[in-house]
Design a protein around this motif. Structure first.
Motif, PDB file in Angstrom:
ATOM      1  N   ARG A  26     123.280  54.084   6.886  1.00  0.00           N
ATOM      2  CA  ARG A  26     124.205  55.033   6.234  1.00  0.00           C
ATOM      3  C   ARG A  26     123.489  56.380   6.120  1.00  0.00           C
ATOM      4  O   ARG A  26     122.453  56.498   5.473  1.00  0.00           O
ATOM      5  N   GLY A  66     130.614  48.243   4.982  1.00  0.00           N
ATOM      6  CA  GLY A  66     131.344  49.115   5.885  1.00  0.00           C
ATOM      7  C   GLY A  66     132.156  50.152   5.135  1.00  0.00           C
ATOM      8  O   GLY A  66     132.219  51.319   5.533  1.00  0.00           O
ATOM      9  N   SER A 111     118.996  52.198   5.240  1.00  0.00           N
ATOM     10  CA  SER A 111     119.222  51.141   6.220  1.00  0.00           C
ATOM     11  C   SER A 111     119.051  49.785   5.558  1.00  0.00           C
ATOM     12  O   SER A 111     118.396  49.653   4.516  1.00  0.00           O
ATOM     13  N   GLY A 148     130.271  53.133   4.195  1.00  0.00           N
ATOM     14  CA  GLY A 148     129.847  54.014   5.268  1.00  0.00           C
ATOM     15  C   GLY A 148     128.699  53.521   6.113  1.00  0.00           C
ATOM     16  O   GLY A 148     128.208  54.252   6.979  1.00  0.00           O
ATOM     17  N   PHE A 149     128.263  52.303   5.915  1.00  0.00           N
ATOM     18  CA  PHE A 149     127.178  51.753   6.731  1.00  0.00           C
ATOM     19  C   PHE A 149     127.714  51.394   8.116  1.00  0.00           C
ATOM     20  O   PHE A 149     128.734  50.714   8.238  1.00  0.00           O
ATOM     21  N   ALA A 150     126.995  51.841   9.143  1.00  0.00           N
ATOM     22  CA  ALA A 150     127.399  51.593  10.530  1.00  0.00           C
ATOM     23  C   ALA A 150     126.396  50.661  11.201  1.00  0.00           C
ATOM     24  O   ALA A 150     125.191  50.799  11.018  1.00  0.00           O
ATOM     25  N   ALA A 151     126.910  49.701  11.982  1.00  0.00           N
ATOM     26  CA  ALA A 151     126.054  48.735  12.662  1.00  0.00           C
ATOM     27  C   ALA A 151     125.299  49.407  13.797  1.00  0.00           C
ATOM     28  O   ALA A 151     125.849  50.205  14.544  1.00  0.00           O
ATOM     29  N   ARG A 152     124.029  49.040  13.912  1.00  0.00           N
ATOM     30  CA  ARG A 152     123.185  49.514  15.013  1.00  0.00           C
ATOM     31  C   ARG A 152     122.726  48.293  15.817  1.00  0.00           C
ATOM     32  O   ARG A 152     123.530  47.439  16.157  1.00  0.00           O
ATOM     33  N   SER A 158     118.590  58.854   4.741  1.00  0.00           N
ATOM     34  CA  SER A 158     119.469  57.764   5.137  1.00  0.00           C
ATOM     35  C   SER A 158     119.045  56.497   4.409  1.00  0.00           C
ATOM     36  O   SER A 158     117.961  56.433   3.823  1.00  0.00           O
ATOM     37  N   TYR A 183     122.079  47.982   9.737  1.00  0.00           N
ATOM     38  CA  TYR A 183     123.136  48.920   9.385  1.00  0.00           C
ATOM     39  C   TYR A 183     122.495  50.176   8.787  1.00  0.00           C
ATOM     40  O   TYR A 183     121.509  50.089   8.056  1.00  0.00           O
ATOM     41  N   TYR A 193     123.127  65.380  12.196  1.00  0.00           N
ATOM     42  CA  TYR A 193     124.433  65.007  12.749  1.00  0.00           C
ATOM     43  C   TYR A 193     125.195  66.255  13.186  1.00  0.00           C
ATOM     44  O   TYR A 193     125.759  66.315  14.286  1.00  0.00           O
TER      45      TYR A 193
END
Length: 343
Positions: free
Chosen positions: A148, A306, A293, A309-313, A291, A146, A155
Motif C-alpha cells: 500500500r 484490498g 507491505s 488499498g493494498f495491491a498484490a505483487r 509504503s 501486498y 507514482y
C-alpha cells in the motif's frame, strides 16, 4: 549386487553439531554471522524444543554433505492444538548438489517429521520446489506480498510531466490523509518496542477459527520477535476511544517502507477491520514510511486489505503435508503471514 547406500541420513544433536551445521550452511544459505545468530536463537532457544535436524553423509568419503530441518510451531486446527513443523535451512554441498542427495535428505525429513509433527509446511525457492513435489509434499497455495503506497511522489513522476509531479504527489497524499482520517476517526495507534500482556490478551482460542493457524500468544511474540536477532520490529497497538486494544501489528522498517511481519485483532482469524488498517496506515505515514507491505496466505488475505488499498505483487509457493486433515482442507484453511517462516 552392491546394497551399500551412497548416502545415509542421521539425526543431528543441536548442541554437539553446531559447528558442523554452520559449516554446511556456509556459502549456501546466507551471511555467516547472521546464520550463527539464527542458530543460537531458532535452534537453541525455541520454546517448543529443538528443531528436528537431519544430516546427510556421503559414505564413500565419510563427509557430511547436507542438512535440513523442521522447526516446531504450535498451531490450532479444528479447535485442537497440533504441533506443526516449518521446513527450513536445506543445504547440500555444491559437489553433491544433484536431485538424488537432496531427495534422500528431504524424504528422510518428511518421514521423521511425520512421527513428531501433525503438519509439515515450507516455502521452497523455485529450484527446491521440484524436490518438494518429488518427495510428496502437496501445493498449499501461495504467500503473496501486498503493498500500500503512502507517499505518491514516485507514482506521480511516472505518470505526469516532471513539473507537475510534485504538486500531483502532494495532492494525492493530502487526499489520502483525509480518507484515512475519516475511516479511523475514533481510533488511535500507539507504538511500543516490546510485546506485553495487552498484545497477548487479544489472542484467544475461540477467535482462531478452524485453522490451521499458529498460536499467537504472548510467549510466541516474545520468542518470535523480541528475542530474534534477525528482525527489529515495533508493535503498533490500535486502540478505541476508551483506550481498549483492538489490534496489533508487528512491523519492521525497511528501505522502501514498513513491512508488517504479523498481526492479530479482536476479530481473530477474520482479520483487522478497514478502520484498524486505516489506523495502521496513518501511523506508518506519521512514522515517515512511504509504503506498507505485508505477506499473506489466502486465508489471511481478507477483503479488508484490498479495501484499504493494498495491491498484490509477487507470490511464493507453499508446500506441505498433513497426517490428519485432507490436503484440500489443510490448503484452504492454512492461515499464514511472514511470521510463520523462520526469519
Amino acid at each position: 549386487m552392491d546394497t551399500n547406500p551412497a548416502y545415509t541420513v542421521h539425526e543431528a544433536d543441536i548442541e554437539r553439531d553446531r559447528d558442523l551445521i554452520l559449516g554446511l550452511w556456509r556459502g549456501n544459505l546466507g551471511e555467516d554471522a547472521r546464520m550463527a545468530r539464527k542458530y543460537d536463537w531458532f535452534y537453541r532457544q525455541c520454546p517448543l524444543g529443538a528443531p528436528l535436524t537431519l544430516l546427510l553423509r556421503h559414505e564413500e568419503s565419510g563427509e557430511w554433505v547436507g542438512v535440513g530441518s523442521a522447526g516446531p510451531r504450535q498451531m490450532l486446527m479444528g479447535g485442537s492444538r497440533v504441533l506443526a513443523g516449518v521446513l527450513v535451512d536445506l543445504a547440500v554441498l555444491p559437489v553433491h548438489r544433484s536431485l538424488g542427495p537432496a531427495l534422500i535428505l528431504q524424504t528422510a525429513l518428511m518421514k521423521a517429521g511425520a512421527k513428531r509433527f501433525e503438519l509439515l509446511y515450507g516455502f521452497p525457492n523455485p529450484k527446491a520446489a521440484a524436490v518438494f513435489k518429488r518427495v510428496g509434499y502437496a501445493p498449499l497455495g501461495e504467500l503473496t506480498r501486498y503493498v500500500r503506497v503512502l507517499r505518491h511522489g514516485d507514482y506521480a513522476r511516472r505518470r505526469v510531466p516532471a513539473l507537475l509531479a510534485g504538486p500531483a504527489g502532494w495532492a494525492l497524499d493530502a487526499l489520502d490523509r483525509l480518507r484515512l482520517r475519516a475511516r479511523s476517526v475514533r481510533l488511535q495507534g500507539q507504538w511500543q518496542a516490546r510485546a506485553d500482556a495487552t498484545l497477548g490478551a487479544l489472542w484467544s482460542l475461540a477467535g482462531a477459527g478452524d485453522g490451521p493457524v499458529a498460536v499467537r500468544d504472548l510467549a510466541f511474540l516474545r520468542w518470535r520477535f523480541d528475542q530474534s536477532p534477525l528482525v527489529e520490529v515495533r508493535y503498533l497497538v490500535v486502540r478505541d476511544a476508551d483506550g481498549g486494544a483492538l489490534a496489533w501489528f508487528a512491523g519492521e522498517a525497511r528501505v522502501h517502507g514498513l513491512h508488517v511481519h504479523d498481526f492479530w485483532s479482536r476479530r481473530g482469524a477474520v482479520g483487522p477491520t478497514r478502520a484498524e488498517l486505516a489506523t495502521l496506515l496513518r501511523s506508518a505515514r506519521g512514522a515517515g514510511h512511504a509504503s506498507v507491505s505485508v505477506e499473506l496466505g489466502a486465508a489471511a488475505a481478507t477483503s479488508a486489505w484490498g479495501a484499504a488499498g493494498f495491491a498484490a505483487r509477487e507470490a511464493r509457493p507453499v508446500f506441505g503435508r498433513s497426517s490428519g486433515a485432507s490436503q484440500e482442507a489443510f490448503a484452504a484453511r492454512l492461515w499464514l503471514t511472514s511470521a510463520d517462516e523462520d526469519e
